[in-house]
Design a protein around this motif. Sequence first.
Motif, short mmCIF file in Angstrom:
data_model
loop_
_atom_site.label_atom_id
_atom_site.label_comp_id
_atom_site.label_asym_id
_atom_site.label_seq_id
_atom_site.Cartn_x
_atom_site.Cartn_y
_atom_site.Cartn_z
N UNK A 71 0.55 -1.14 -0.19
CA UNK A 71 -0.15 0.04 -0.30
C UNK A 71 0.89 1.23 -0.07
N UNK A 72 1.90 1.21 0.64
CA UNK A 72 2.92 2.40 0.77
C UNK A 72 3.27 2.66 -0.52
N UNK A 73 3.99 1.48 -1.01
CA UNK A 73 4.32 1.56 -2.72
C UNK A 73 3.53 2.12 -3.35
N UNK A 74 2.16 1.86 -3.26
CA UNK A 74 1.03 2.13 -4.31
C UNK A 74 0.88 3.78 -4.13
N UNK A 75 1.05 4.10 -2.81
CA UNK A 75 1.01 5.61 -2.77
C UNK A 75 2.18 6.42 -3.11
N UNK A 76 3.34 5.90 -3.03
CA UNK A 76 4.43 6.55 -3.70
C UNK A 76 4.27 6.66 -5.10
N UNK A 130 4.53 9.75 -7.68
CA UNK A 130 5.33 9.71 -8.57
C UNK A 130 6.66 9.80 -7.92
N UNK A 131 6.79 9.04 -6.73
CA UNK A 131 7.86 9.07 -5.97
C UNK A 131 8.43 7.70 -5.93
N UNK A 132 7.93 6.91 -6.82
CA UNK A 132 8.59 5.53 -6.59
C UNK A 132 9.59 5.15 -7.48
N UNK A 133 10.85 5.85 -7.53
CA UNK A 133 11.90 5.45 -8.21
C UNK A 133 12.38 3.72 -8.02
N UNK A 134 12.73 3.36 -9.31
CA UNK A 134 13.28 1.96 -9.42
C UNK A 134 13.93 1.42 -7.94
N UNK A 135 14.68 2.27 -7.39
CA UNK A 135 15.45 1.81 -6.23
C UNK A 135 14.91 2.14 -4.90
N UNK A 136 13.93 2.52 -4.70
CA UNK A 136 13.25 2.67 -3.29
C UNK A 136 12.65 1.44 -3.00
N UNK A 161 17.36 4.07 -0.77
CA UNK A 161 17.50 4.46 -1.98
C UNK A 161 18.86 4.93 -2.42
N UNK A 162 19.46 4.40 -3.31
CA UNK A 162 20.82 4.77 -3.53
C UNK A 162 20.61 5.93 -4.92
N UNK A 163 19.82 6.04 -5.48
CA UNK A 163 19.70 7.01 -6.41
C UNK A 163 19.19 8.26 -6.29
N UNK A 210 14.30 14.52 -2.97
CA UNK A 210 13.38 13.42 -3.22
C UNK A 210 13.41 12.50 -1.98
N UNK A 211 14.58 12.31 -1.54
CA UNK A 211 14.53 11.71 -0.16
C UNK A 211 13.67 12.44 1.20
N UNK A 212 13.77 13.60 1.10
CA UNK A 212 12.85 14.10 2.31
C UNK A 212 11.58 13.97 1.83
#
Length: 167
Positions: free
Chosen positions: A50-55, A59-65, A78-80, A85-87
Amino acid sequence: MAIWDFVKNAGKSIFGSAEAATPATPAPAAAATPPAAPAATDDSHRKVEALKAELKALDLDGNDVHLTLKGDTCKIESRGADRETMEKLVLAVGNIEGIAKVEADLPEAETAPVFHTVQKGETLSAIAKHYLGSADKYHAIFEANRPMLSDPDKIYPGQTLRIPQDA
């Protein structure tokens, strides 16, 4: 790794209940009670999804999150992602009802991030005057919190906001 506190009972409700998320099945009459660990793992997995769907919706769901949930604490890795974006990831996750703490490493910066928890009766203008010296700078706070905020007049008590330091 830093940890930020949030108001657990404030925020967007995305989790629902475990009962609503899983179909009801009748229990066999003589069945033993299943261990609590698998149910807790299933619930954590459901909440992480559910958190991933919200991100993704923000549009905050980078591939490395990568998200890990333990009780009411969410760890974000997240490395990238850049610092801004992290904040935003920290705030997007922390402003979910049921999340009390967010743990994350932020990229290096000269100053620590400034977050503000909205109190009853506060407005973006009042917050801007306090932190930025002018009520007219409310739009800078609004922009720093997009896409989590869609309207500058729609903030609520318990919500945590990013305060831009370059406004």
